[in-house]
Design a protein around this motif. Structure first.
Motif, short mmCIF file in Angstrom:
data_model
loop_
_atom_site.label_atom_id
_atom_site.label_comp_id
_atom_site.label_asym_id
_atom_site.label_seq_id
_atom_site.Cartn_x
_atom_site.Cartn_y
_atom_site.Cartn_z
N SER A 123 67.68 -10.96 21.10
CA SER A 123 66.99 -9.71 20.77
C SER A 123 65.81 -10.02 19.85
O SER A 123 65.96 -10.74 18.86
N THR A 165 74.83 -12.13 23.83
CA THR A 165 73.62 -11.52 23.26
C THR A 165 73.62 -11.77 21.76
O THR A 165 74.63 -11.52 21.09
N THR A 166 72.50 -12.24 21.23
CA THR A 166 72.44 -12.60 19.81
C THR A 166 71.11 -12.19 19.20
O THR A 166 70.10 -12.08 19.90
N MET A 187 67.84 4.16 22.26
CA MET A 187 68.93 5.04 22.69
C MET A 187 69.62 5.72 21.51
O MET A 187 69.60 5.22 20.39
N TYR A 196 67.49 0.79 14.19
CA TYR A 196 67.98 1.61 15.31
C TYR A 196 69.46 1.39 15.59
O TYR A 196 70.02 1.99 16.49
N GLY A 227 77.99 -6.07 16.85
CA GLY A 227 77.77 -6.99 15.78
C GLY A 227 77.02 -8.26 16.22
O GLY A 227 76.52 -8.35 17.31
N1 SAM Z 1 73.53 -8.57 17.37
C1 SAM Z 1 73.25 -8.93 18.70
C2 SAM Z 1 71.81 -8.63 19.04
O1 SAM Z 1 71.17 -7.87 18.36
O2 SAM Z 1 71.38 -9.18 20.06
C3 SAM Z 1 74.18 -8.31 19.72
C4 SAM Z 1 74.60 -6.89 19.49
S1 SAM Z 1 73.31 -5.69 19.67
C5 SAM Z 1 74.18 -4.19 19.34
C6 SAM Z 1 73.04 -5.71 21.42
C7 SAM Z 1 71.75 -5.13 21.90
O3 SAM Z 1 71.75 -3.75 21.67
C8 SAM Z 1 70.52 -5.69 21.23
O4 SAM Z 1 69.63 -6.20 22.19
C9 SAM Z 1 69.94 -4.50 20.52
O5 SAM Z 1 68.55 -4.55 20.46
C10 SAM Z 1 70.43 -3.35 21.37
N2 SAM Z 1 70.45 -2.07 20.66
C11 SAM Z 1 71.04 -1.80 19.48
N3 SAM Z 1 70.83 -0.51 19.14
C12 SAM Z 1 70.09 0.04 20.13
C13 SAM Z 1 69.53 1.34 20.35
N4 SAM Z 1 69.71 2.33 19.48
N5 SAM Z 1 68.82 1.55 21.47
C14 SAM Z 1 68.64 0.54 22.37
N6 SAM Z 1 69.15 -0.69 22.22
C15 SAM Z 1 69.84 -0.95 21.10
#
Ligand code: SAM
Ligand code: SF4
Ligand code: SF4
Length: 369
Positions: A158, A134-135, A230, A64, A109
């Motif tokens: 996550s 957030t990791t 999202m 996603y 990232g």
């Molecule tokens: N890599 C780290 C992680 O995954 O926690 C930090 C960056 S990540 C982009 C931050 C958060 O965005 C994560 O909890 C991830 O699940 C969420 N996320 C990424 N793409 C998403 C989407 N399309 N819809 C909802 N949440 C999303």
């Protein structure tokens, strides 16, 4: 830090570059004092949170977020020289604090891939803000102690499923769920409490595991939060049919583990909170798609290469790195940030349609989730 949210500060926008030619304009007079304090945007929202992307790279390829067919071996990630340095990030954060920012989240990232991140955390910790990260958890077990000692206040991990096959398929690099669970346990043992656990729910992919996840984290002291899938970026193939509305998530859990709604911790909190009726903890839901919270959105994002974005779904950002690297004074940067925020009118989630979802937007791994 106390703010008077009723007082509107009038921001004078002083352009530093000619918008057409890009040529530098004469600097404001030396006596000019940058407007500081609470800045309000065009919808009366203050700037309270700054999310900082410290790298656009990641070792996962969550379906996603960074689908493999787009983020493949040919994908051009930013060269190291384009990244803001720790000194530049700290400078922006300090100026943002003067404008009312109370909370900083390091993200990407995968932020733990950024070398010597602990040094940045030490520098930011001196600003005395709420400092979080957030990791995906893959390097957390190894780094939890040094992150904690450097001054990180809280951590969000996550984790989309407890079902190993589902989790491996969602991160798409065959990463086992047990390692993330071990990392959460290590981080808790080091002193991070409570740890928030974020799960993005995608219909037909991991929704079969919702109640199981709730049951696992119930009573653990960790706070599980379900996030609606999202339409961030332009590559994750988002369709409304794939979104499980938070109301459905709550209904499914409530049917087996009775829940009661509780008040937000603070005004503008993104997650809606629910407690278990038996008193064994709480969960949260983040309903960015079905219940937009733009009217109380106080977040700005600083991208890996120093562009300031005022919305997760923005198509363009405002370059701060240019200012940072051409000798701008703090007052110049403060004025630029205040001007950007003062002009903000974003409310993407309130106006989302199938057409807007298909628009070319900035990828989440670059802008910072
Ligand atoms: N890599 C780290 C992680 O995954 O926690 C930090 C960056 S990540 C982009 C931050 C958060 O965005 C994560 O909890 C991830 O699940 C969420 N996320 C990424 N793409 C998403 C989407 N399309 N819809 C909802 N949440 C999303
Ligand atoms: Fe990487 Fe986080 Fe995006 Fe997954 S959600 S691909 S871990 S940045
Ligand atoms: Fe904030 Fe933009 Fe999300 Fe609305 S869509 S809540 S303005 S980041």
């Amino acid at each position: 830090m106390a703010h008077d949210f009723n007082s509107r500060i009038v921001i004078k926008v002083i352009p530093l570059f000619d918008s057409r030619s890009g040529a530098a304009l004469p600097r404001p007079p030396a006596a000019y004092v940058a407007p500081t304090g609470t800045v309000l945007d065009t919808r009366g929202r203050s700037l309270r949170d700054l999310r900082i992307s410290v790298t656009d790279r990641c070792n996962f390829r969550c379906v996603y977020c960074m689908p493999k067919d787009v983020f493949d071996s040919d994908y051009q990630f930013l060269p190291h020289t384009d990244l803001l340095t720790f000194e530049e990030i700290t400078r922006v954060a300090r100026i943002a604090k003067d404008h009312g920012v109370e909370k900083i989240r390091l993200t990407g990232g995968e932020p733990l891939l950024r070398k010597s991140l602990e040094r940045l955390i030490e520098m930011l910790a001196k600003l005395d803000l709420d400092l979080t990260l957030t990791t995906n958890g893959s390097a957390l077990a190894q780094k939890a102690r040094s992150l904690y000692d450097a001054g990180l206040n809280r951590v969000t991990v996550s984790l989309d499923s407890l079902d190993d096959a589902t989790f491996r398929a969602m991160n798409d690099v065959d990463y086992p769920v047990q390692k993330v669970l071990d990392a959460i346990a290590t981080a808790a043992a080091v002193g991070f409490k409570p740890i928030k656990v974020n799960a993005v729910v995608k219909r037909g992919v991991n929704d079969h595991d919702i109640v199981n996840m709730a049951r696992h984290f119930k009573g653990s002291g960790q706070v599980l939060r379900f996030i609606e899938f999202m339409d961030v970026g332009a590559s994750n193939g988002w369709r409304m049919d794939d979104v499980i509305p938070s109301a459905e998530v709550i209904a499914r859990i409530h049917a087996e583990l009775p829940l009661q709604p509780i008040d937000p911790n603070y005004s503008g909190e993104v997650a809606e909170r629910w407690r278990y009726a038996d008193g064994s903890g709480e969960i949260g839901v983040i309903s960015s798609v079905t219940q937009a919270f733009c009217s109380t959105c106080t977040r700005a994002r600083l991208s890996t290469e120093g562009k300031l974005y005022t919305c997760l779904f923005a198509t363009t950002g405002h370059d701060l790195r240019g200012l940072l690297r051409t000798g701008a004074r703090d007052a110049d940067i403060a004025a630029a940030m205040a001007g950007i925020w003062a002009q903000r009118a974003d409310r993407y989630s309130e106006v989302r349609t199938a057409q807007t979802a298909g628009m070319k937007k900035i990828e989440m791994s670059y802008i910072g989730g």
